[in-house]
Design a protein around this motif. Structure first.
Motif, mmCIF file in Angstrom:
data_model
loop_
_atom_site.group_PDB
_atom_site.id
_atom_site.type_symbol
_atom_site.label_atom_id
_atom_site.label_comp_id
_atom_site.label_asym_id
_atom_site.label_seq_id
_atom_site.Cartn_x
_atom_site.Cartn_y
_atom_site.Cartn_z
ATOM 1 N N THR A 185 -2.331 21.406 9.570
ATOM 2 C CA THR A 185 -2.417 22.774 10.072
ATOM 3 C C THR A 185 -1.025 23.306 10.375
ATOM 4 O O THR A 185 -0.246 22.689 11.105
ATOM 5 N N ASP A 186 -0.704 24.429 9.784
ATOM 6 C CA ASP A 186 0.627 25.008 9.936
ATOM 7 C C ASP A 186 0.488 26.523 9.906
ATOM 8 O O ASP A 186 -0.162 27.071 9.004
ATOM 9 N N PRO A 187 1.073 27.235 10.863
ATOM 10 C CA PRO A 187 0.955 28.702 10.849
ATOM 11 C C PRO A 187 1.572 29.342 9.624
ATOM 12 O O PRO A 187 1.213 30.459 9.253
ATOM 13 N N ARG A 188 2.500 28.650 8.961
ATOM 14 C CA ARG A 188 3.094 29.212 7.755
ATOM 15 C C ARG A 188 2.127 29.168 6.581
ATOM 16 O O ARG A 188 2.308 29.872 5.580
ATOM 17 N N ILE A 189 1.092 28.311 6.680
ATOM 18 C CA ILE A 189 0.081 28.213 5.628
ATOM 19 C C ILE A 189 -1.169 28.981 6.013
ATOM 20 O O ILE A 189 -1.717 29.753 5.218
ATOM 21 N N ASP A 190 -1.629 28.767 7.246
ATOM 22 C CA ASP A 190 -2.908 29.315 7.696
ATOM 23 C C ASP A 190 -2.714 30.652 8.398
ATOM 24 O O ASP A 190 -3.195 30.865 9.509
ATOM 25 N N ARG A 191 -1.969 31.556 7.786
ATOM 26 C CA ARG A 191 -1.788 32.873 8.376
ATOM 27 C C ARG A 191 -3.101 33.646 8.314
ATOM 28 O O ARG A 191 -3.679 33.844 7.257
ATOM 29 N N GLY A 192 -3.569 34.062 9.439
ATOM 30 C CA GLY A 192 -4.827 34.787 9.511
ATOM 31 C C GLY A 192 -6.037 33.912 9.713
ATOM 32 O O GLY A 192 -7.129 34.428 9.972
ATOM 33 N N GLU A 193 -5.900 32.598 9.564
ATOM 34 C CA GLU A 193 -7.053 31.723 9.725
ATOM 35 C C GLU A 193 -7.554 31.724 11.171
ATOM 36 O O GLU A 193 -8.761 31.710 11.411
ATOM 37 N N GLN A 194 -6.649 31.692 12.142
ATOM 38 C CA GLN A 194 -7.074 31.684 13.535
ATOM 39 C C GLN A 194 -7.800 32.973 13.894
ATOM 40 O O GLN A 194 -8.823 32.956 14.579
ATOM 41 N N ARG A 195 -7.293 34.096 13.417
ATOM 42 C CA ARG A 195 -7.960 35.367 13.679
ATOM 43 C C ARG A 195 -9.335 35.393 13.036
ATOM 44 O O ARG A 195 -10.316 35.863 13.640
ATOM 45 N N ARG A 196 -9.431 34.887 11.800
ATOM 46 C CA ARG A 196 -10.720 34.842 11.129
ATOM 47 C C ARG A 196 -11.680 33.907 11.856
ATOM 48 O O ARG A 196 -12.878 34.191 11.974
ATOM 49 N N HIS A 197 -11.164 32.782 12.388
ATOM 50 C CA HIS A 197 -12.005 31.853 13.131
ATOM 51 C C HIS A 197 -12.516 32.493 14.421
ATOM 52 O O HIS A 197 -13.706 32.342 14.776
ATOM 53 N N ARG A 198 -11.654 33.221 15.132
ATOM 54 C CA ARG A 198 -12.096 33.895 16.347
ATOM 55 C C ARG A 198 -13.146 34.960 16.035
ATOM 56 O O ARG A 198 -14.102 35.161 16.786
ATOM 57 N N ARG A 199 -12.975 35.651 14.896
ATOM 58 C CA ARG A 199 -13.953 36.663 14.514
ATOM 59 C C ARG A 199 -15.308 36.014 14.226
ATOM 60 O O ARG A 199 -16.356 36.553 14.618
ATOM 61 N N GLU A 200 -15.308 34.879 13.563
ATOM 62 C CA GLU A 200 -16.561 34.170 13.301
ATOM 63 C C GLU A 200 -17.208 33.699 14.594
ATOM 64 O O GLU A 200 -18.442 33.752 14.744
ATOM 65 N N LEU A 201 -16.399 33.236 15.548
ATOM 66 C CA LEU A 201 -16.956 32.809 16.837
ATOM 67 C C LEU A 201 -17.603 33.983 17.565
ATOM 68 O O LEU A 201 -18.683 33.845 18.172
#
Length: 433
Positions: free
Chosen positions: A398-414
């Motif tokens: 897991t790296d923010p340089r790779i997973d840009r937007g993944e955390q936001r998308r995960h929070r939206r799904e939650l």
């Protein structure tokens, strides 16, 4: 007594004096008295690097270099002479890969491979003949309609030119000018006749190539197991399993590409036929078949070619506004196909990213022209299957340089999941009350 000892050993005294004096100085070498005798001397005199003789290996090296250059030139000439045959063999191989799964299913039910291949060829020939017949009927009728409306179209065109450019042209003047320039018309007719002869020769050559491709495809499909057995017999046992596995991947990907495209073409033809029939377009069935086949089997530009013909036909109807409805439906259906139908149908057969498919089509067209563009996507799918099978993949940290937007998308799904749970709880409480 000493003098008597020296007298008795004169030789010993001289030897001691010589050892004390050291070795005598070496005399300078003189010129050889004559050439050495025998074969060794003759070879030394003739094989010297800076001597007057030529080394014996040089003529053989020159002859070998000339032979290699001649062999390369011959191989290059033969390759350029047989390039058309190689292309036809490549196309036949990919077509056999696409047809062999159907023949394998028939062979599993007890049908001989030769008969099964013949039946598959008949089905494909009927489908192609039906498409060409429908398209030919559409084109002939449209050309006849345009020829019948040509005088009216010319009158409208002349009226538009006169009103726009302030001219005073008439159809009679155009006819007189055409008759006056009969020599130019005759020259143009002669050139057209020559072009017709060239087109006829090209058509005959194309038919011969199609027959050759069909013949090789039939042999490759009917004798598929025998061809694989022949290829594997020339390989060591350790490599045979890898070759067969690669062959199976190519069969699955190429056959999956063809069948998924055929299914998408059928769905597209049915949907457009319903729309064209509702708009009361002429030759709705032929136009629907045209859209289905061109949009699925012609890469990159097939969608635009497929939608252009119905729009042009709609413009010739009494209600030209139908062309806008046709264009809107083609665009909307293309989006539905790209985002709903295509991913579901091709998920288990040939899942190629659109960017990869586009690049493969460009590369295939650059290498082999139209033929390369047609077989580019099956080849890319096969290569992607090889990479997915033989290239080992690792888990990516897991790296923010790779997973840009993944955390936001995960929070939206939650949040969506929490909202669904809240609605279920509220609905359950209301039902209990």
């Amino acid at each position: 007594m000493a003098s008597s000892a020296e007298q008795q050993n004169p030789d010993r005294s001289a030897q001691v004096a010589d050892e004390a004096a050291g070795p005598p100085p070496a005399s300078p070498p003189g010129p050889p008295e004559g050439p050495p005798e025998g074969p060794t001397g003759a070879r030394t005199a003739g094989d010297g690097l800076w001597g007057s003789g030529m080394p014996r290996w040089l003529p053989r090296a020159m002859v070998l270099a000339l032979v290699l250059v001649g062999a390369f030139q011959l191989a290059d000439w033969a390759f350029h002479q047989l390039i058309d045959l190689f292309v036809m063999l490549l196309v036949s191989f990919f077509l056999s890969l696409a047809l062999e799964p159907a023949v394998d299913r028939m062979a599993a039910r007890g049908v001989r491979r030769g008969i099964g291949t013949f039946l598959v060829f008949v089905a494909v020939a009927i489908a192609v003949a039906g498409f060409l017949t429908a398209l030919g009927t559409l084109l002939v009728d449209q050309v006849a309609k345009i020829a019948g409306d040509l005088p009216h179209l010319l009158d409208n065109l002349i009226a538009w030119i006169n009103s726009t450019f302030h001219q005073d042209l008439s159809l009679d003047e155009l006819q007189k000018k055409l008759l006056k320039d009969s020599g130019a018309i005759e020259t143009y007719a002669q050139q057209a006749a020559d072009n017709v002869w060239g087109v006829s020769s090209t058509l005959i050559g194309g038919l011969f190539q199609a027959f050759t491709v069909g013949l090789f495809t039939f042999y490759f499909t009917a004798d598929g197991p025998r061809v694989r057995r022949t290829v594997c017999s020339m390989l060591p046992p350790a490599k045979q399993a890898e070759v067969l596995r690669a062959w199976e991947i190519a069969l699955a990907k190429t056959g999956g590409y063809l069948y998924s495209r055929a299914l998408l073409a059928v769905v597209s033809a049915l949907a457009h036929w319903v729309m064209f029939a509702l708009l009361d377009l002429p030759y709705a069935a032929a136009l629907a078949v045209w859209v289905g086949v061109m949009s699925q089997f012609v890469p990159t530009i097939g969608t635009y070619l497929a939608g252009a013909l119905p729009v042009l036909v709609a413009l010739t109807t009494p209600q030209p506004v139908d062309a806008l409805w046709v264009l809107a439906f083609v665009v909307v259906y293309q989006q539905i196909e790209n985002y709903l139908l295509h991913p579901r149908i091709t998920a288990r057969t040939v899942d190629v990213h659109p960017a990869v498919a586009f690049g493969a089509v460009i590369a295939g067209a650059a290498l082999l022209g139209a033929v390369g563009a047609l077989i580019a996507i099956p080849a890319a799918a096969t290569l992607q299957g090889f990479v997915g099978t033989y290239v080992r993949r690792y888990e990516v940290a897991t790296d923010p340089r790779i997973d840009r937007g993944e955390q936001r998308r995960h929070r939206r799904e939650l949040r969506r999941e929490a909202a669904r749970r809240l609605r279920r709880m509220v609905g359950g409480d209301s039902r209990r009350k």
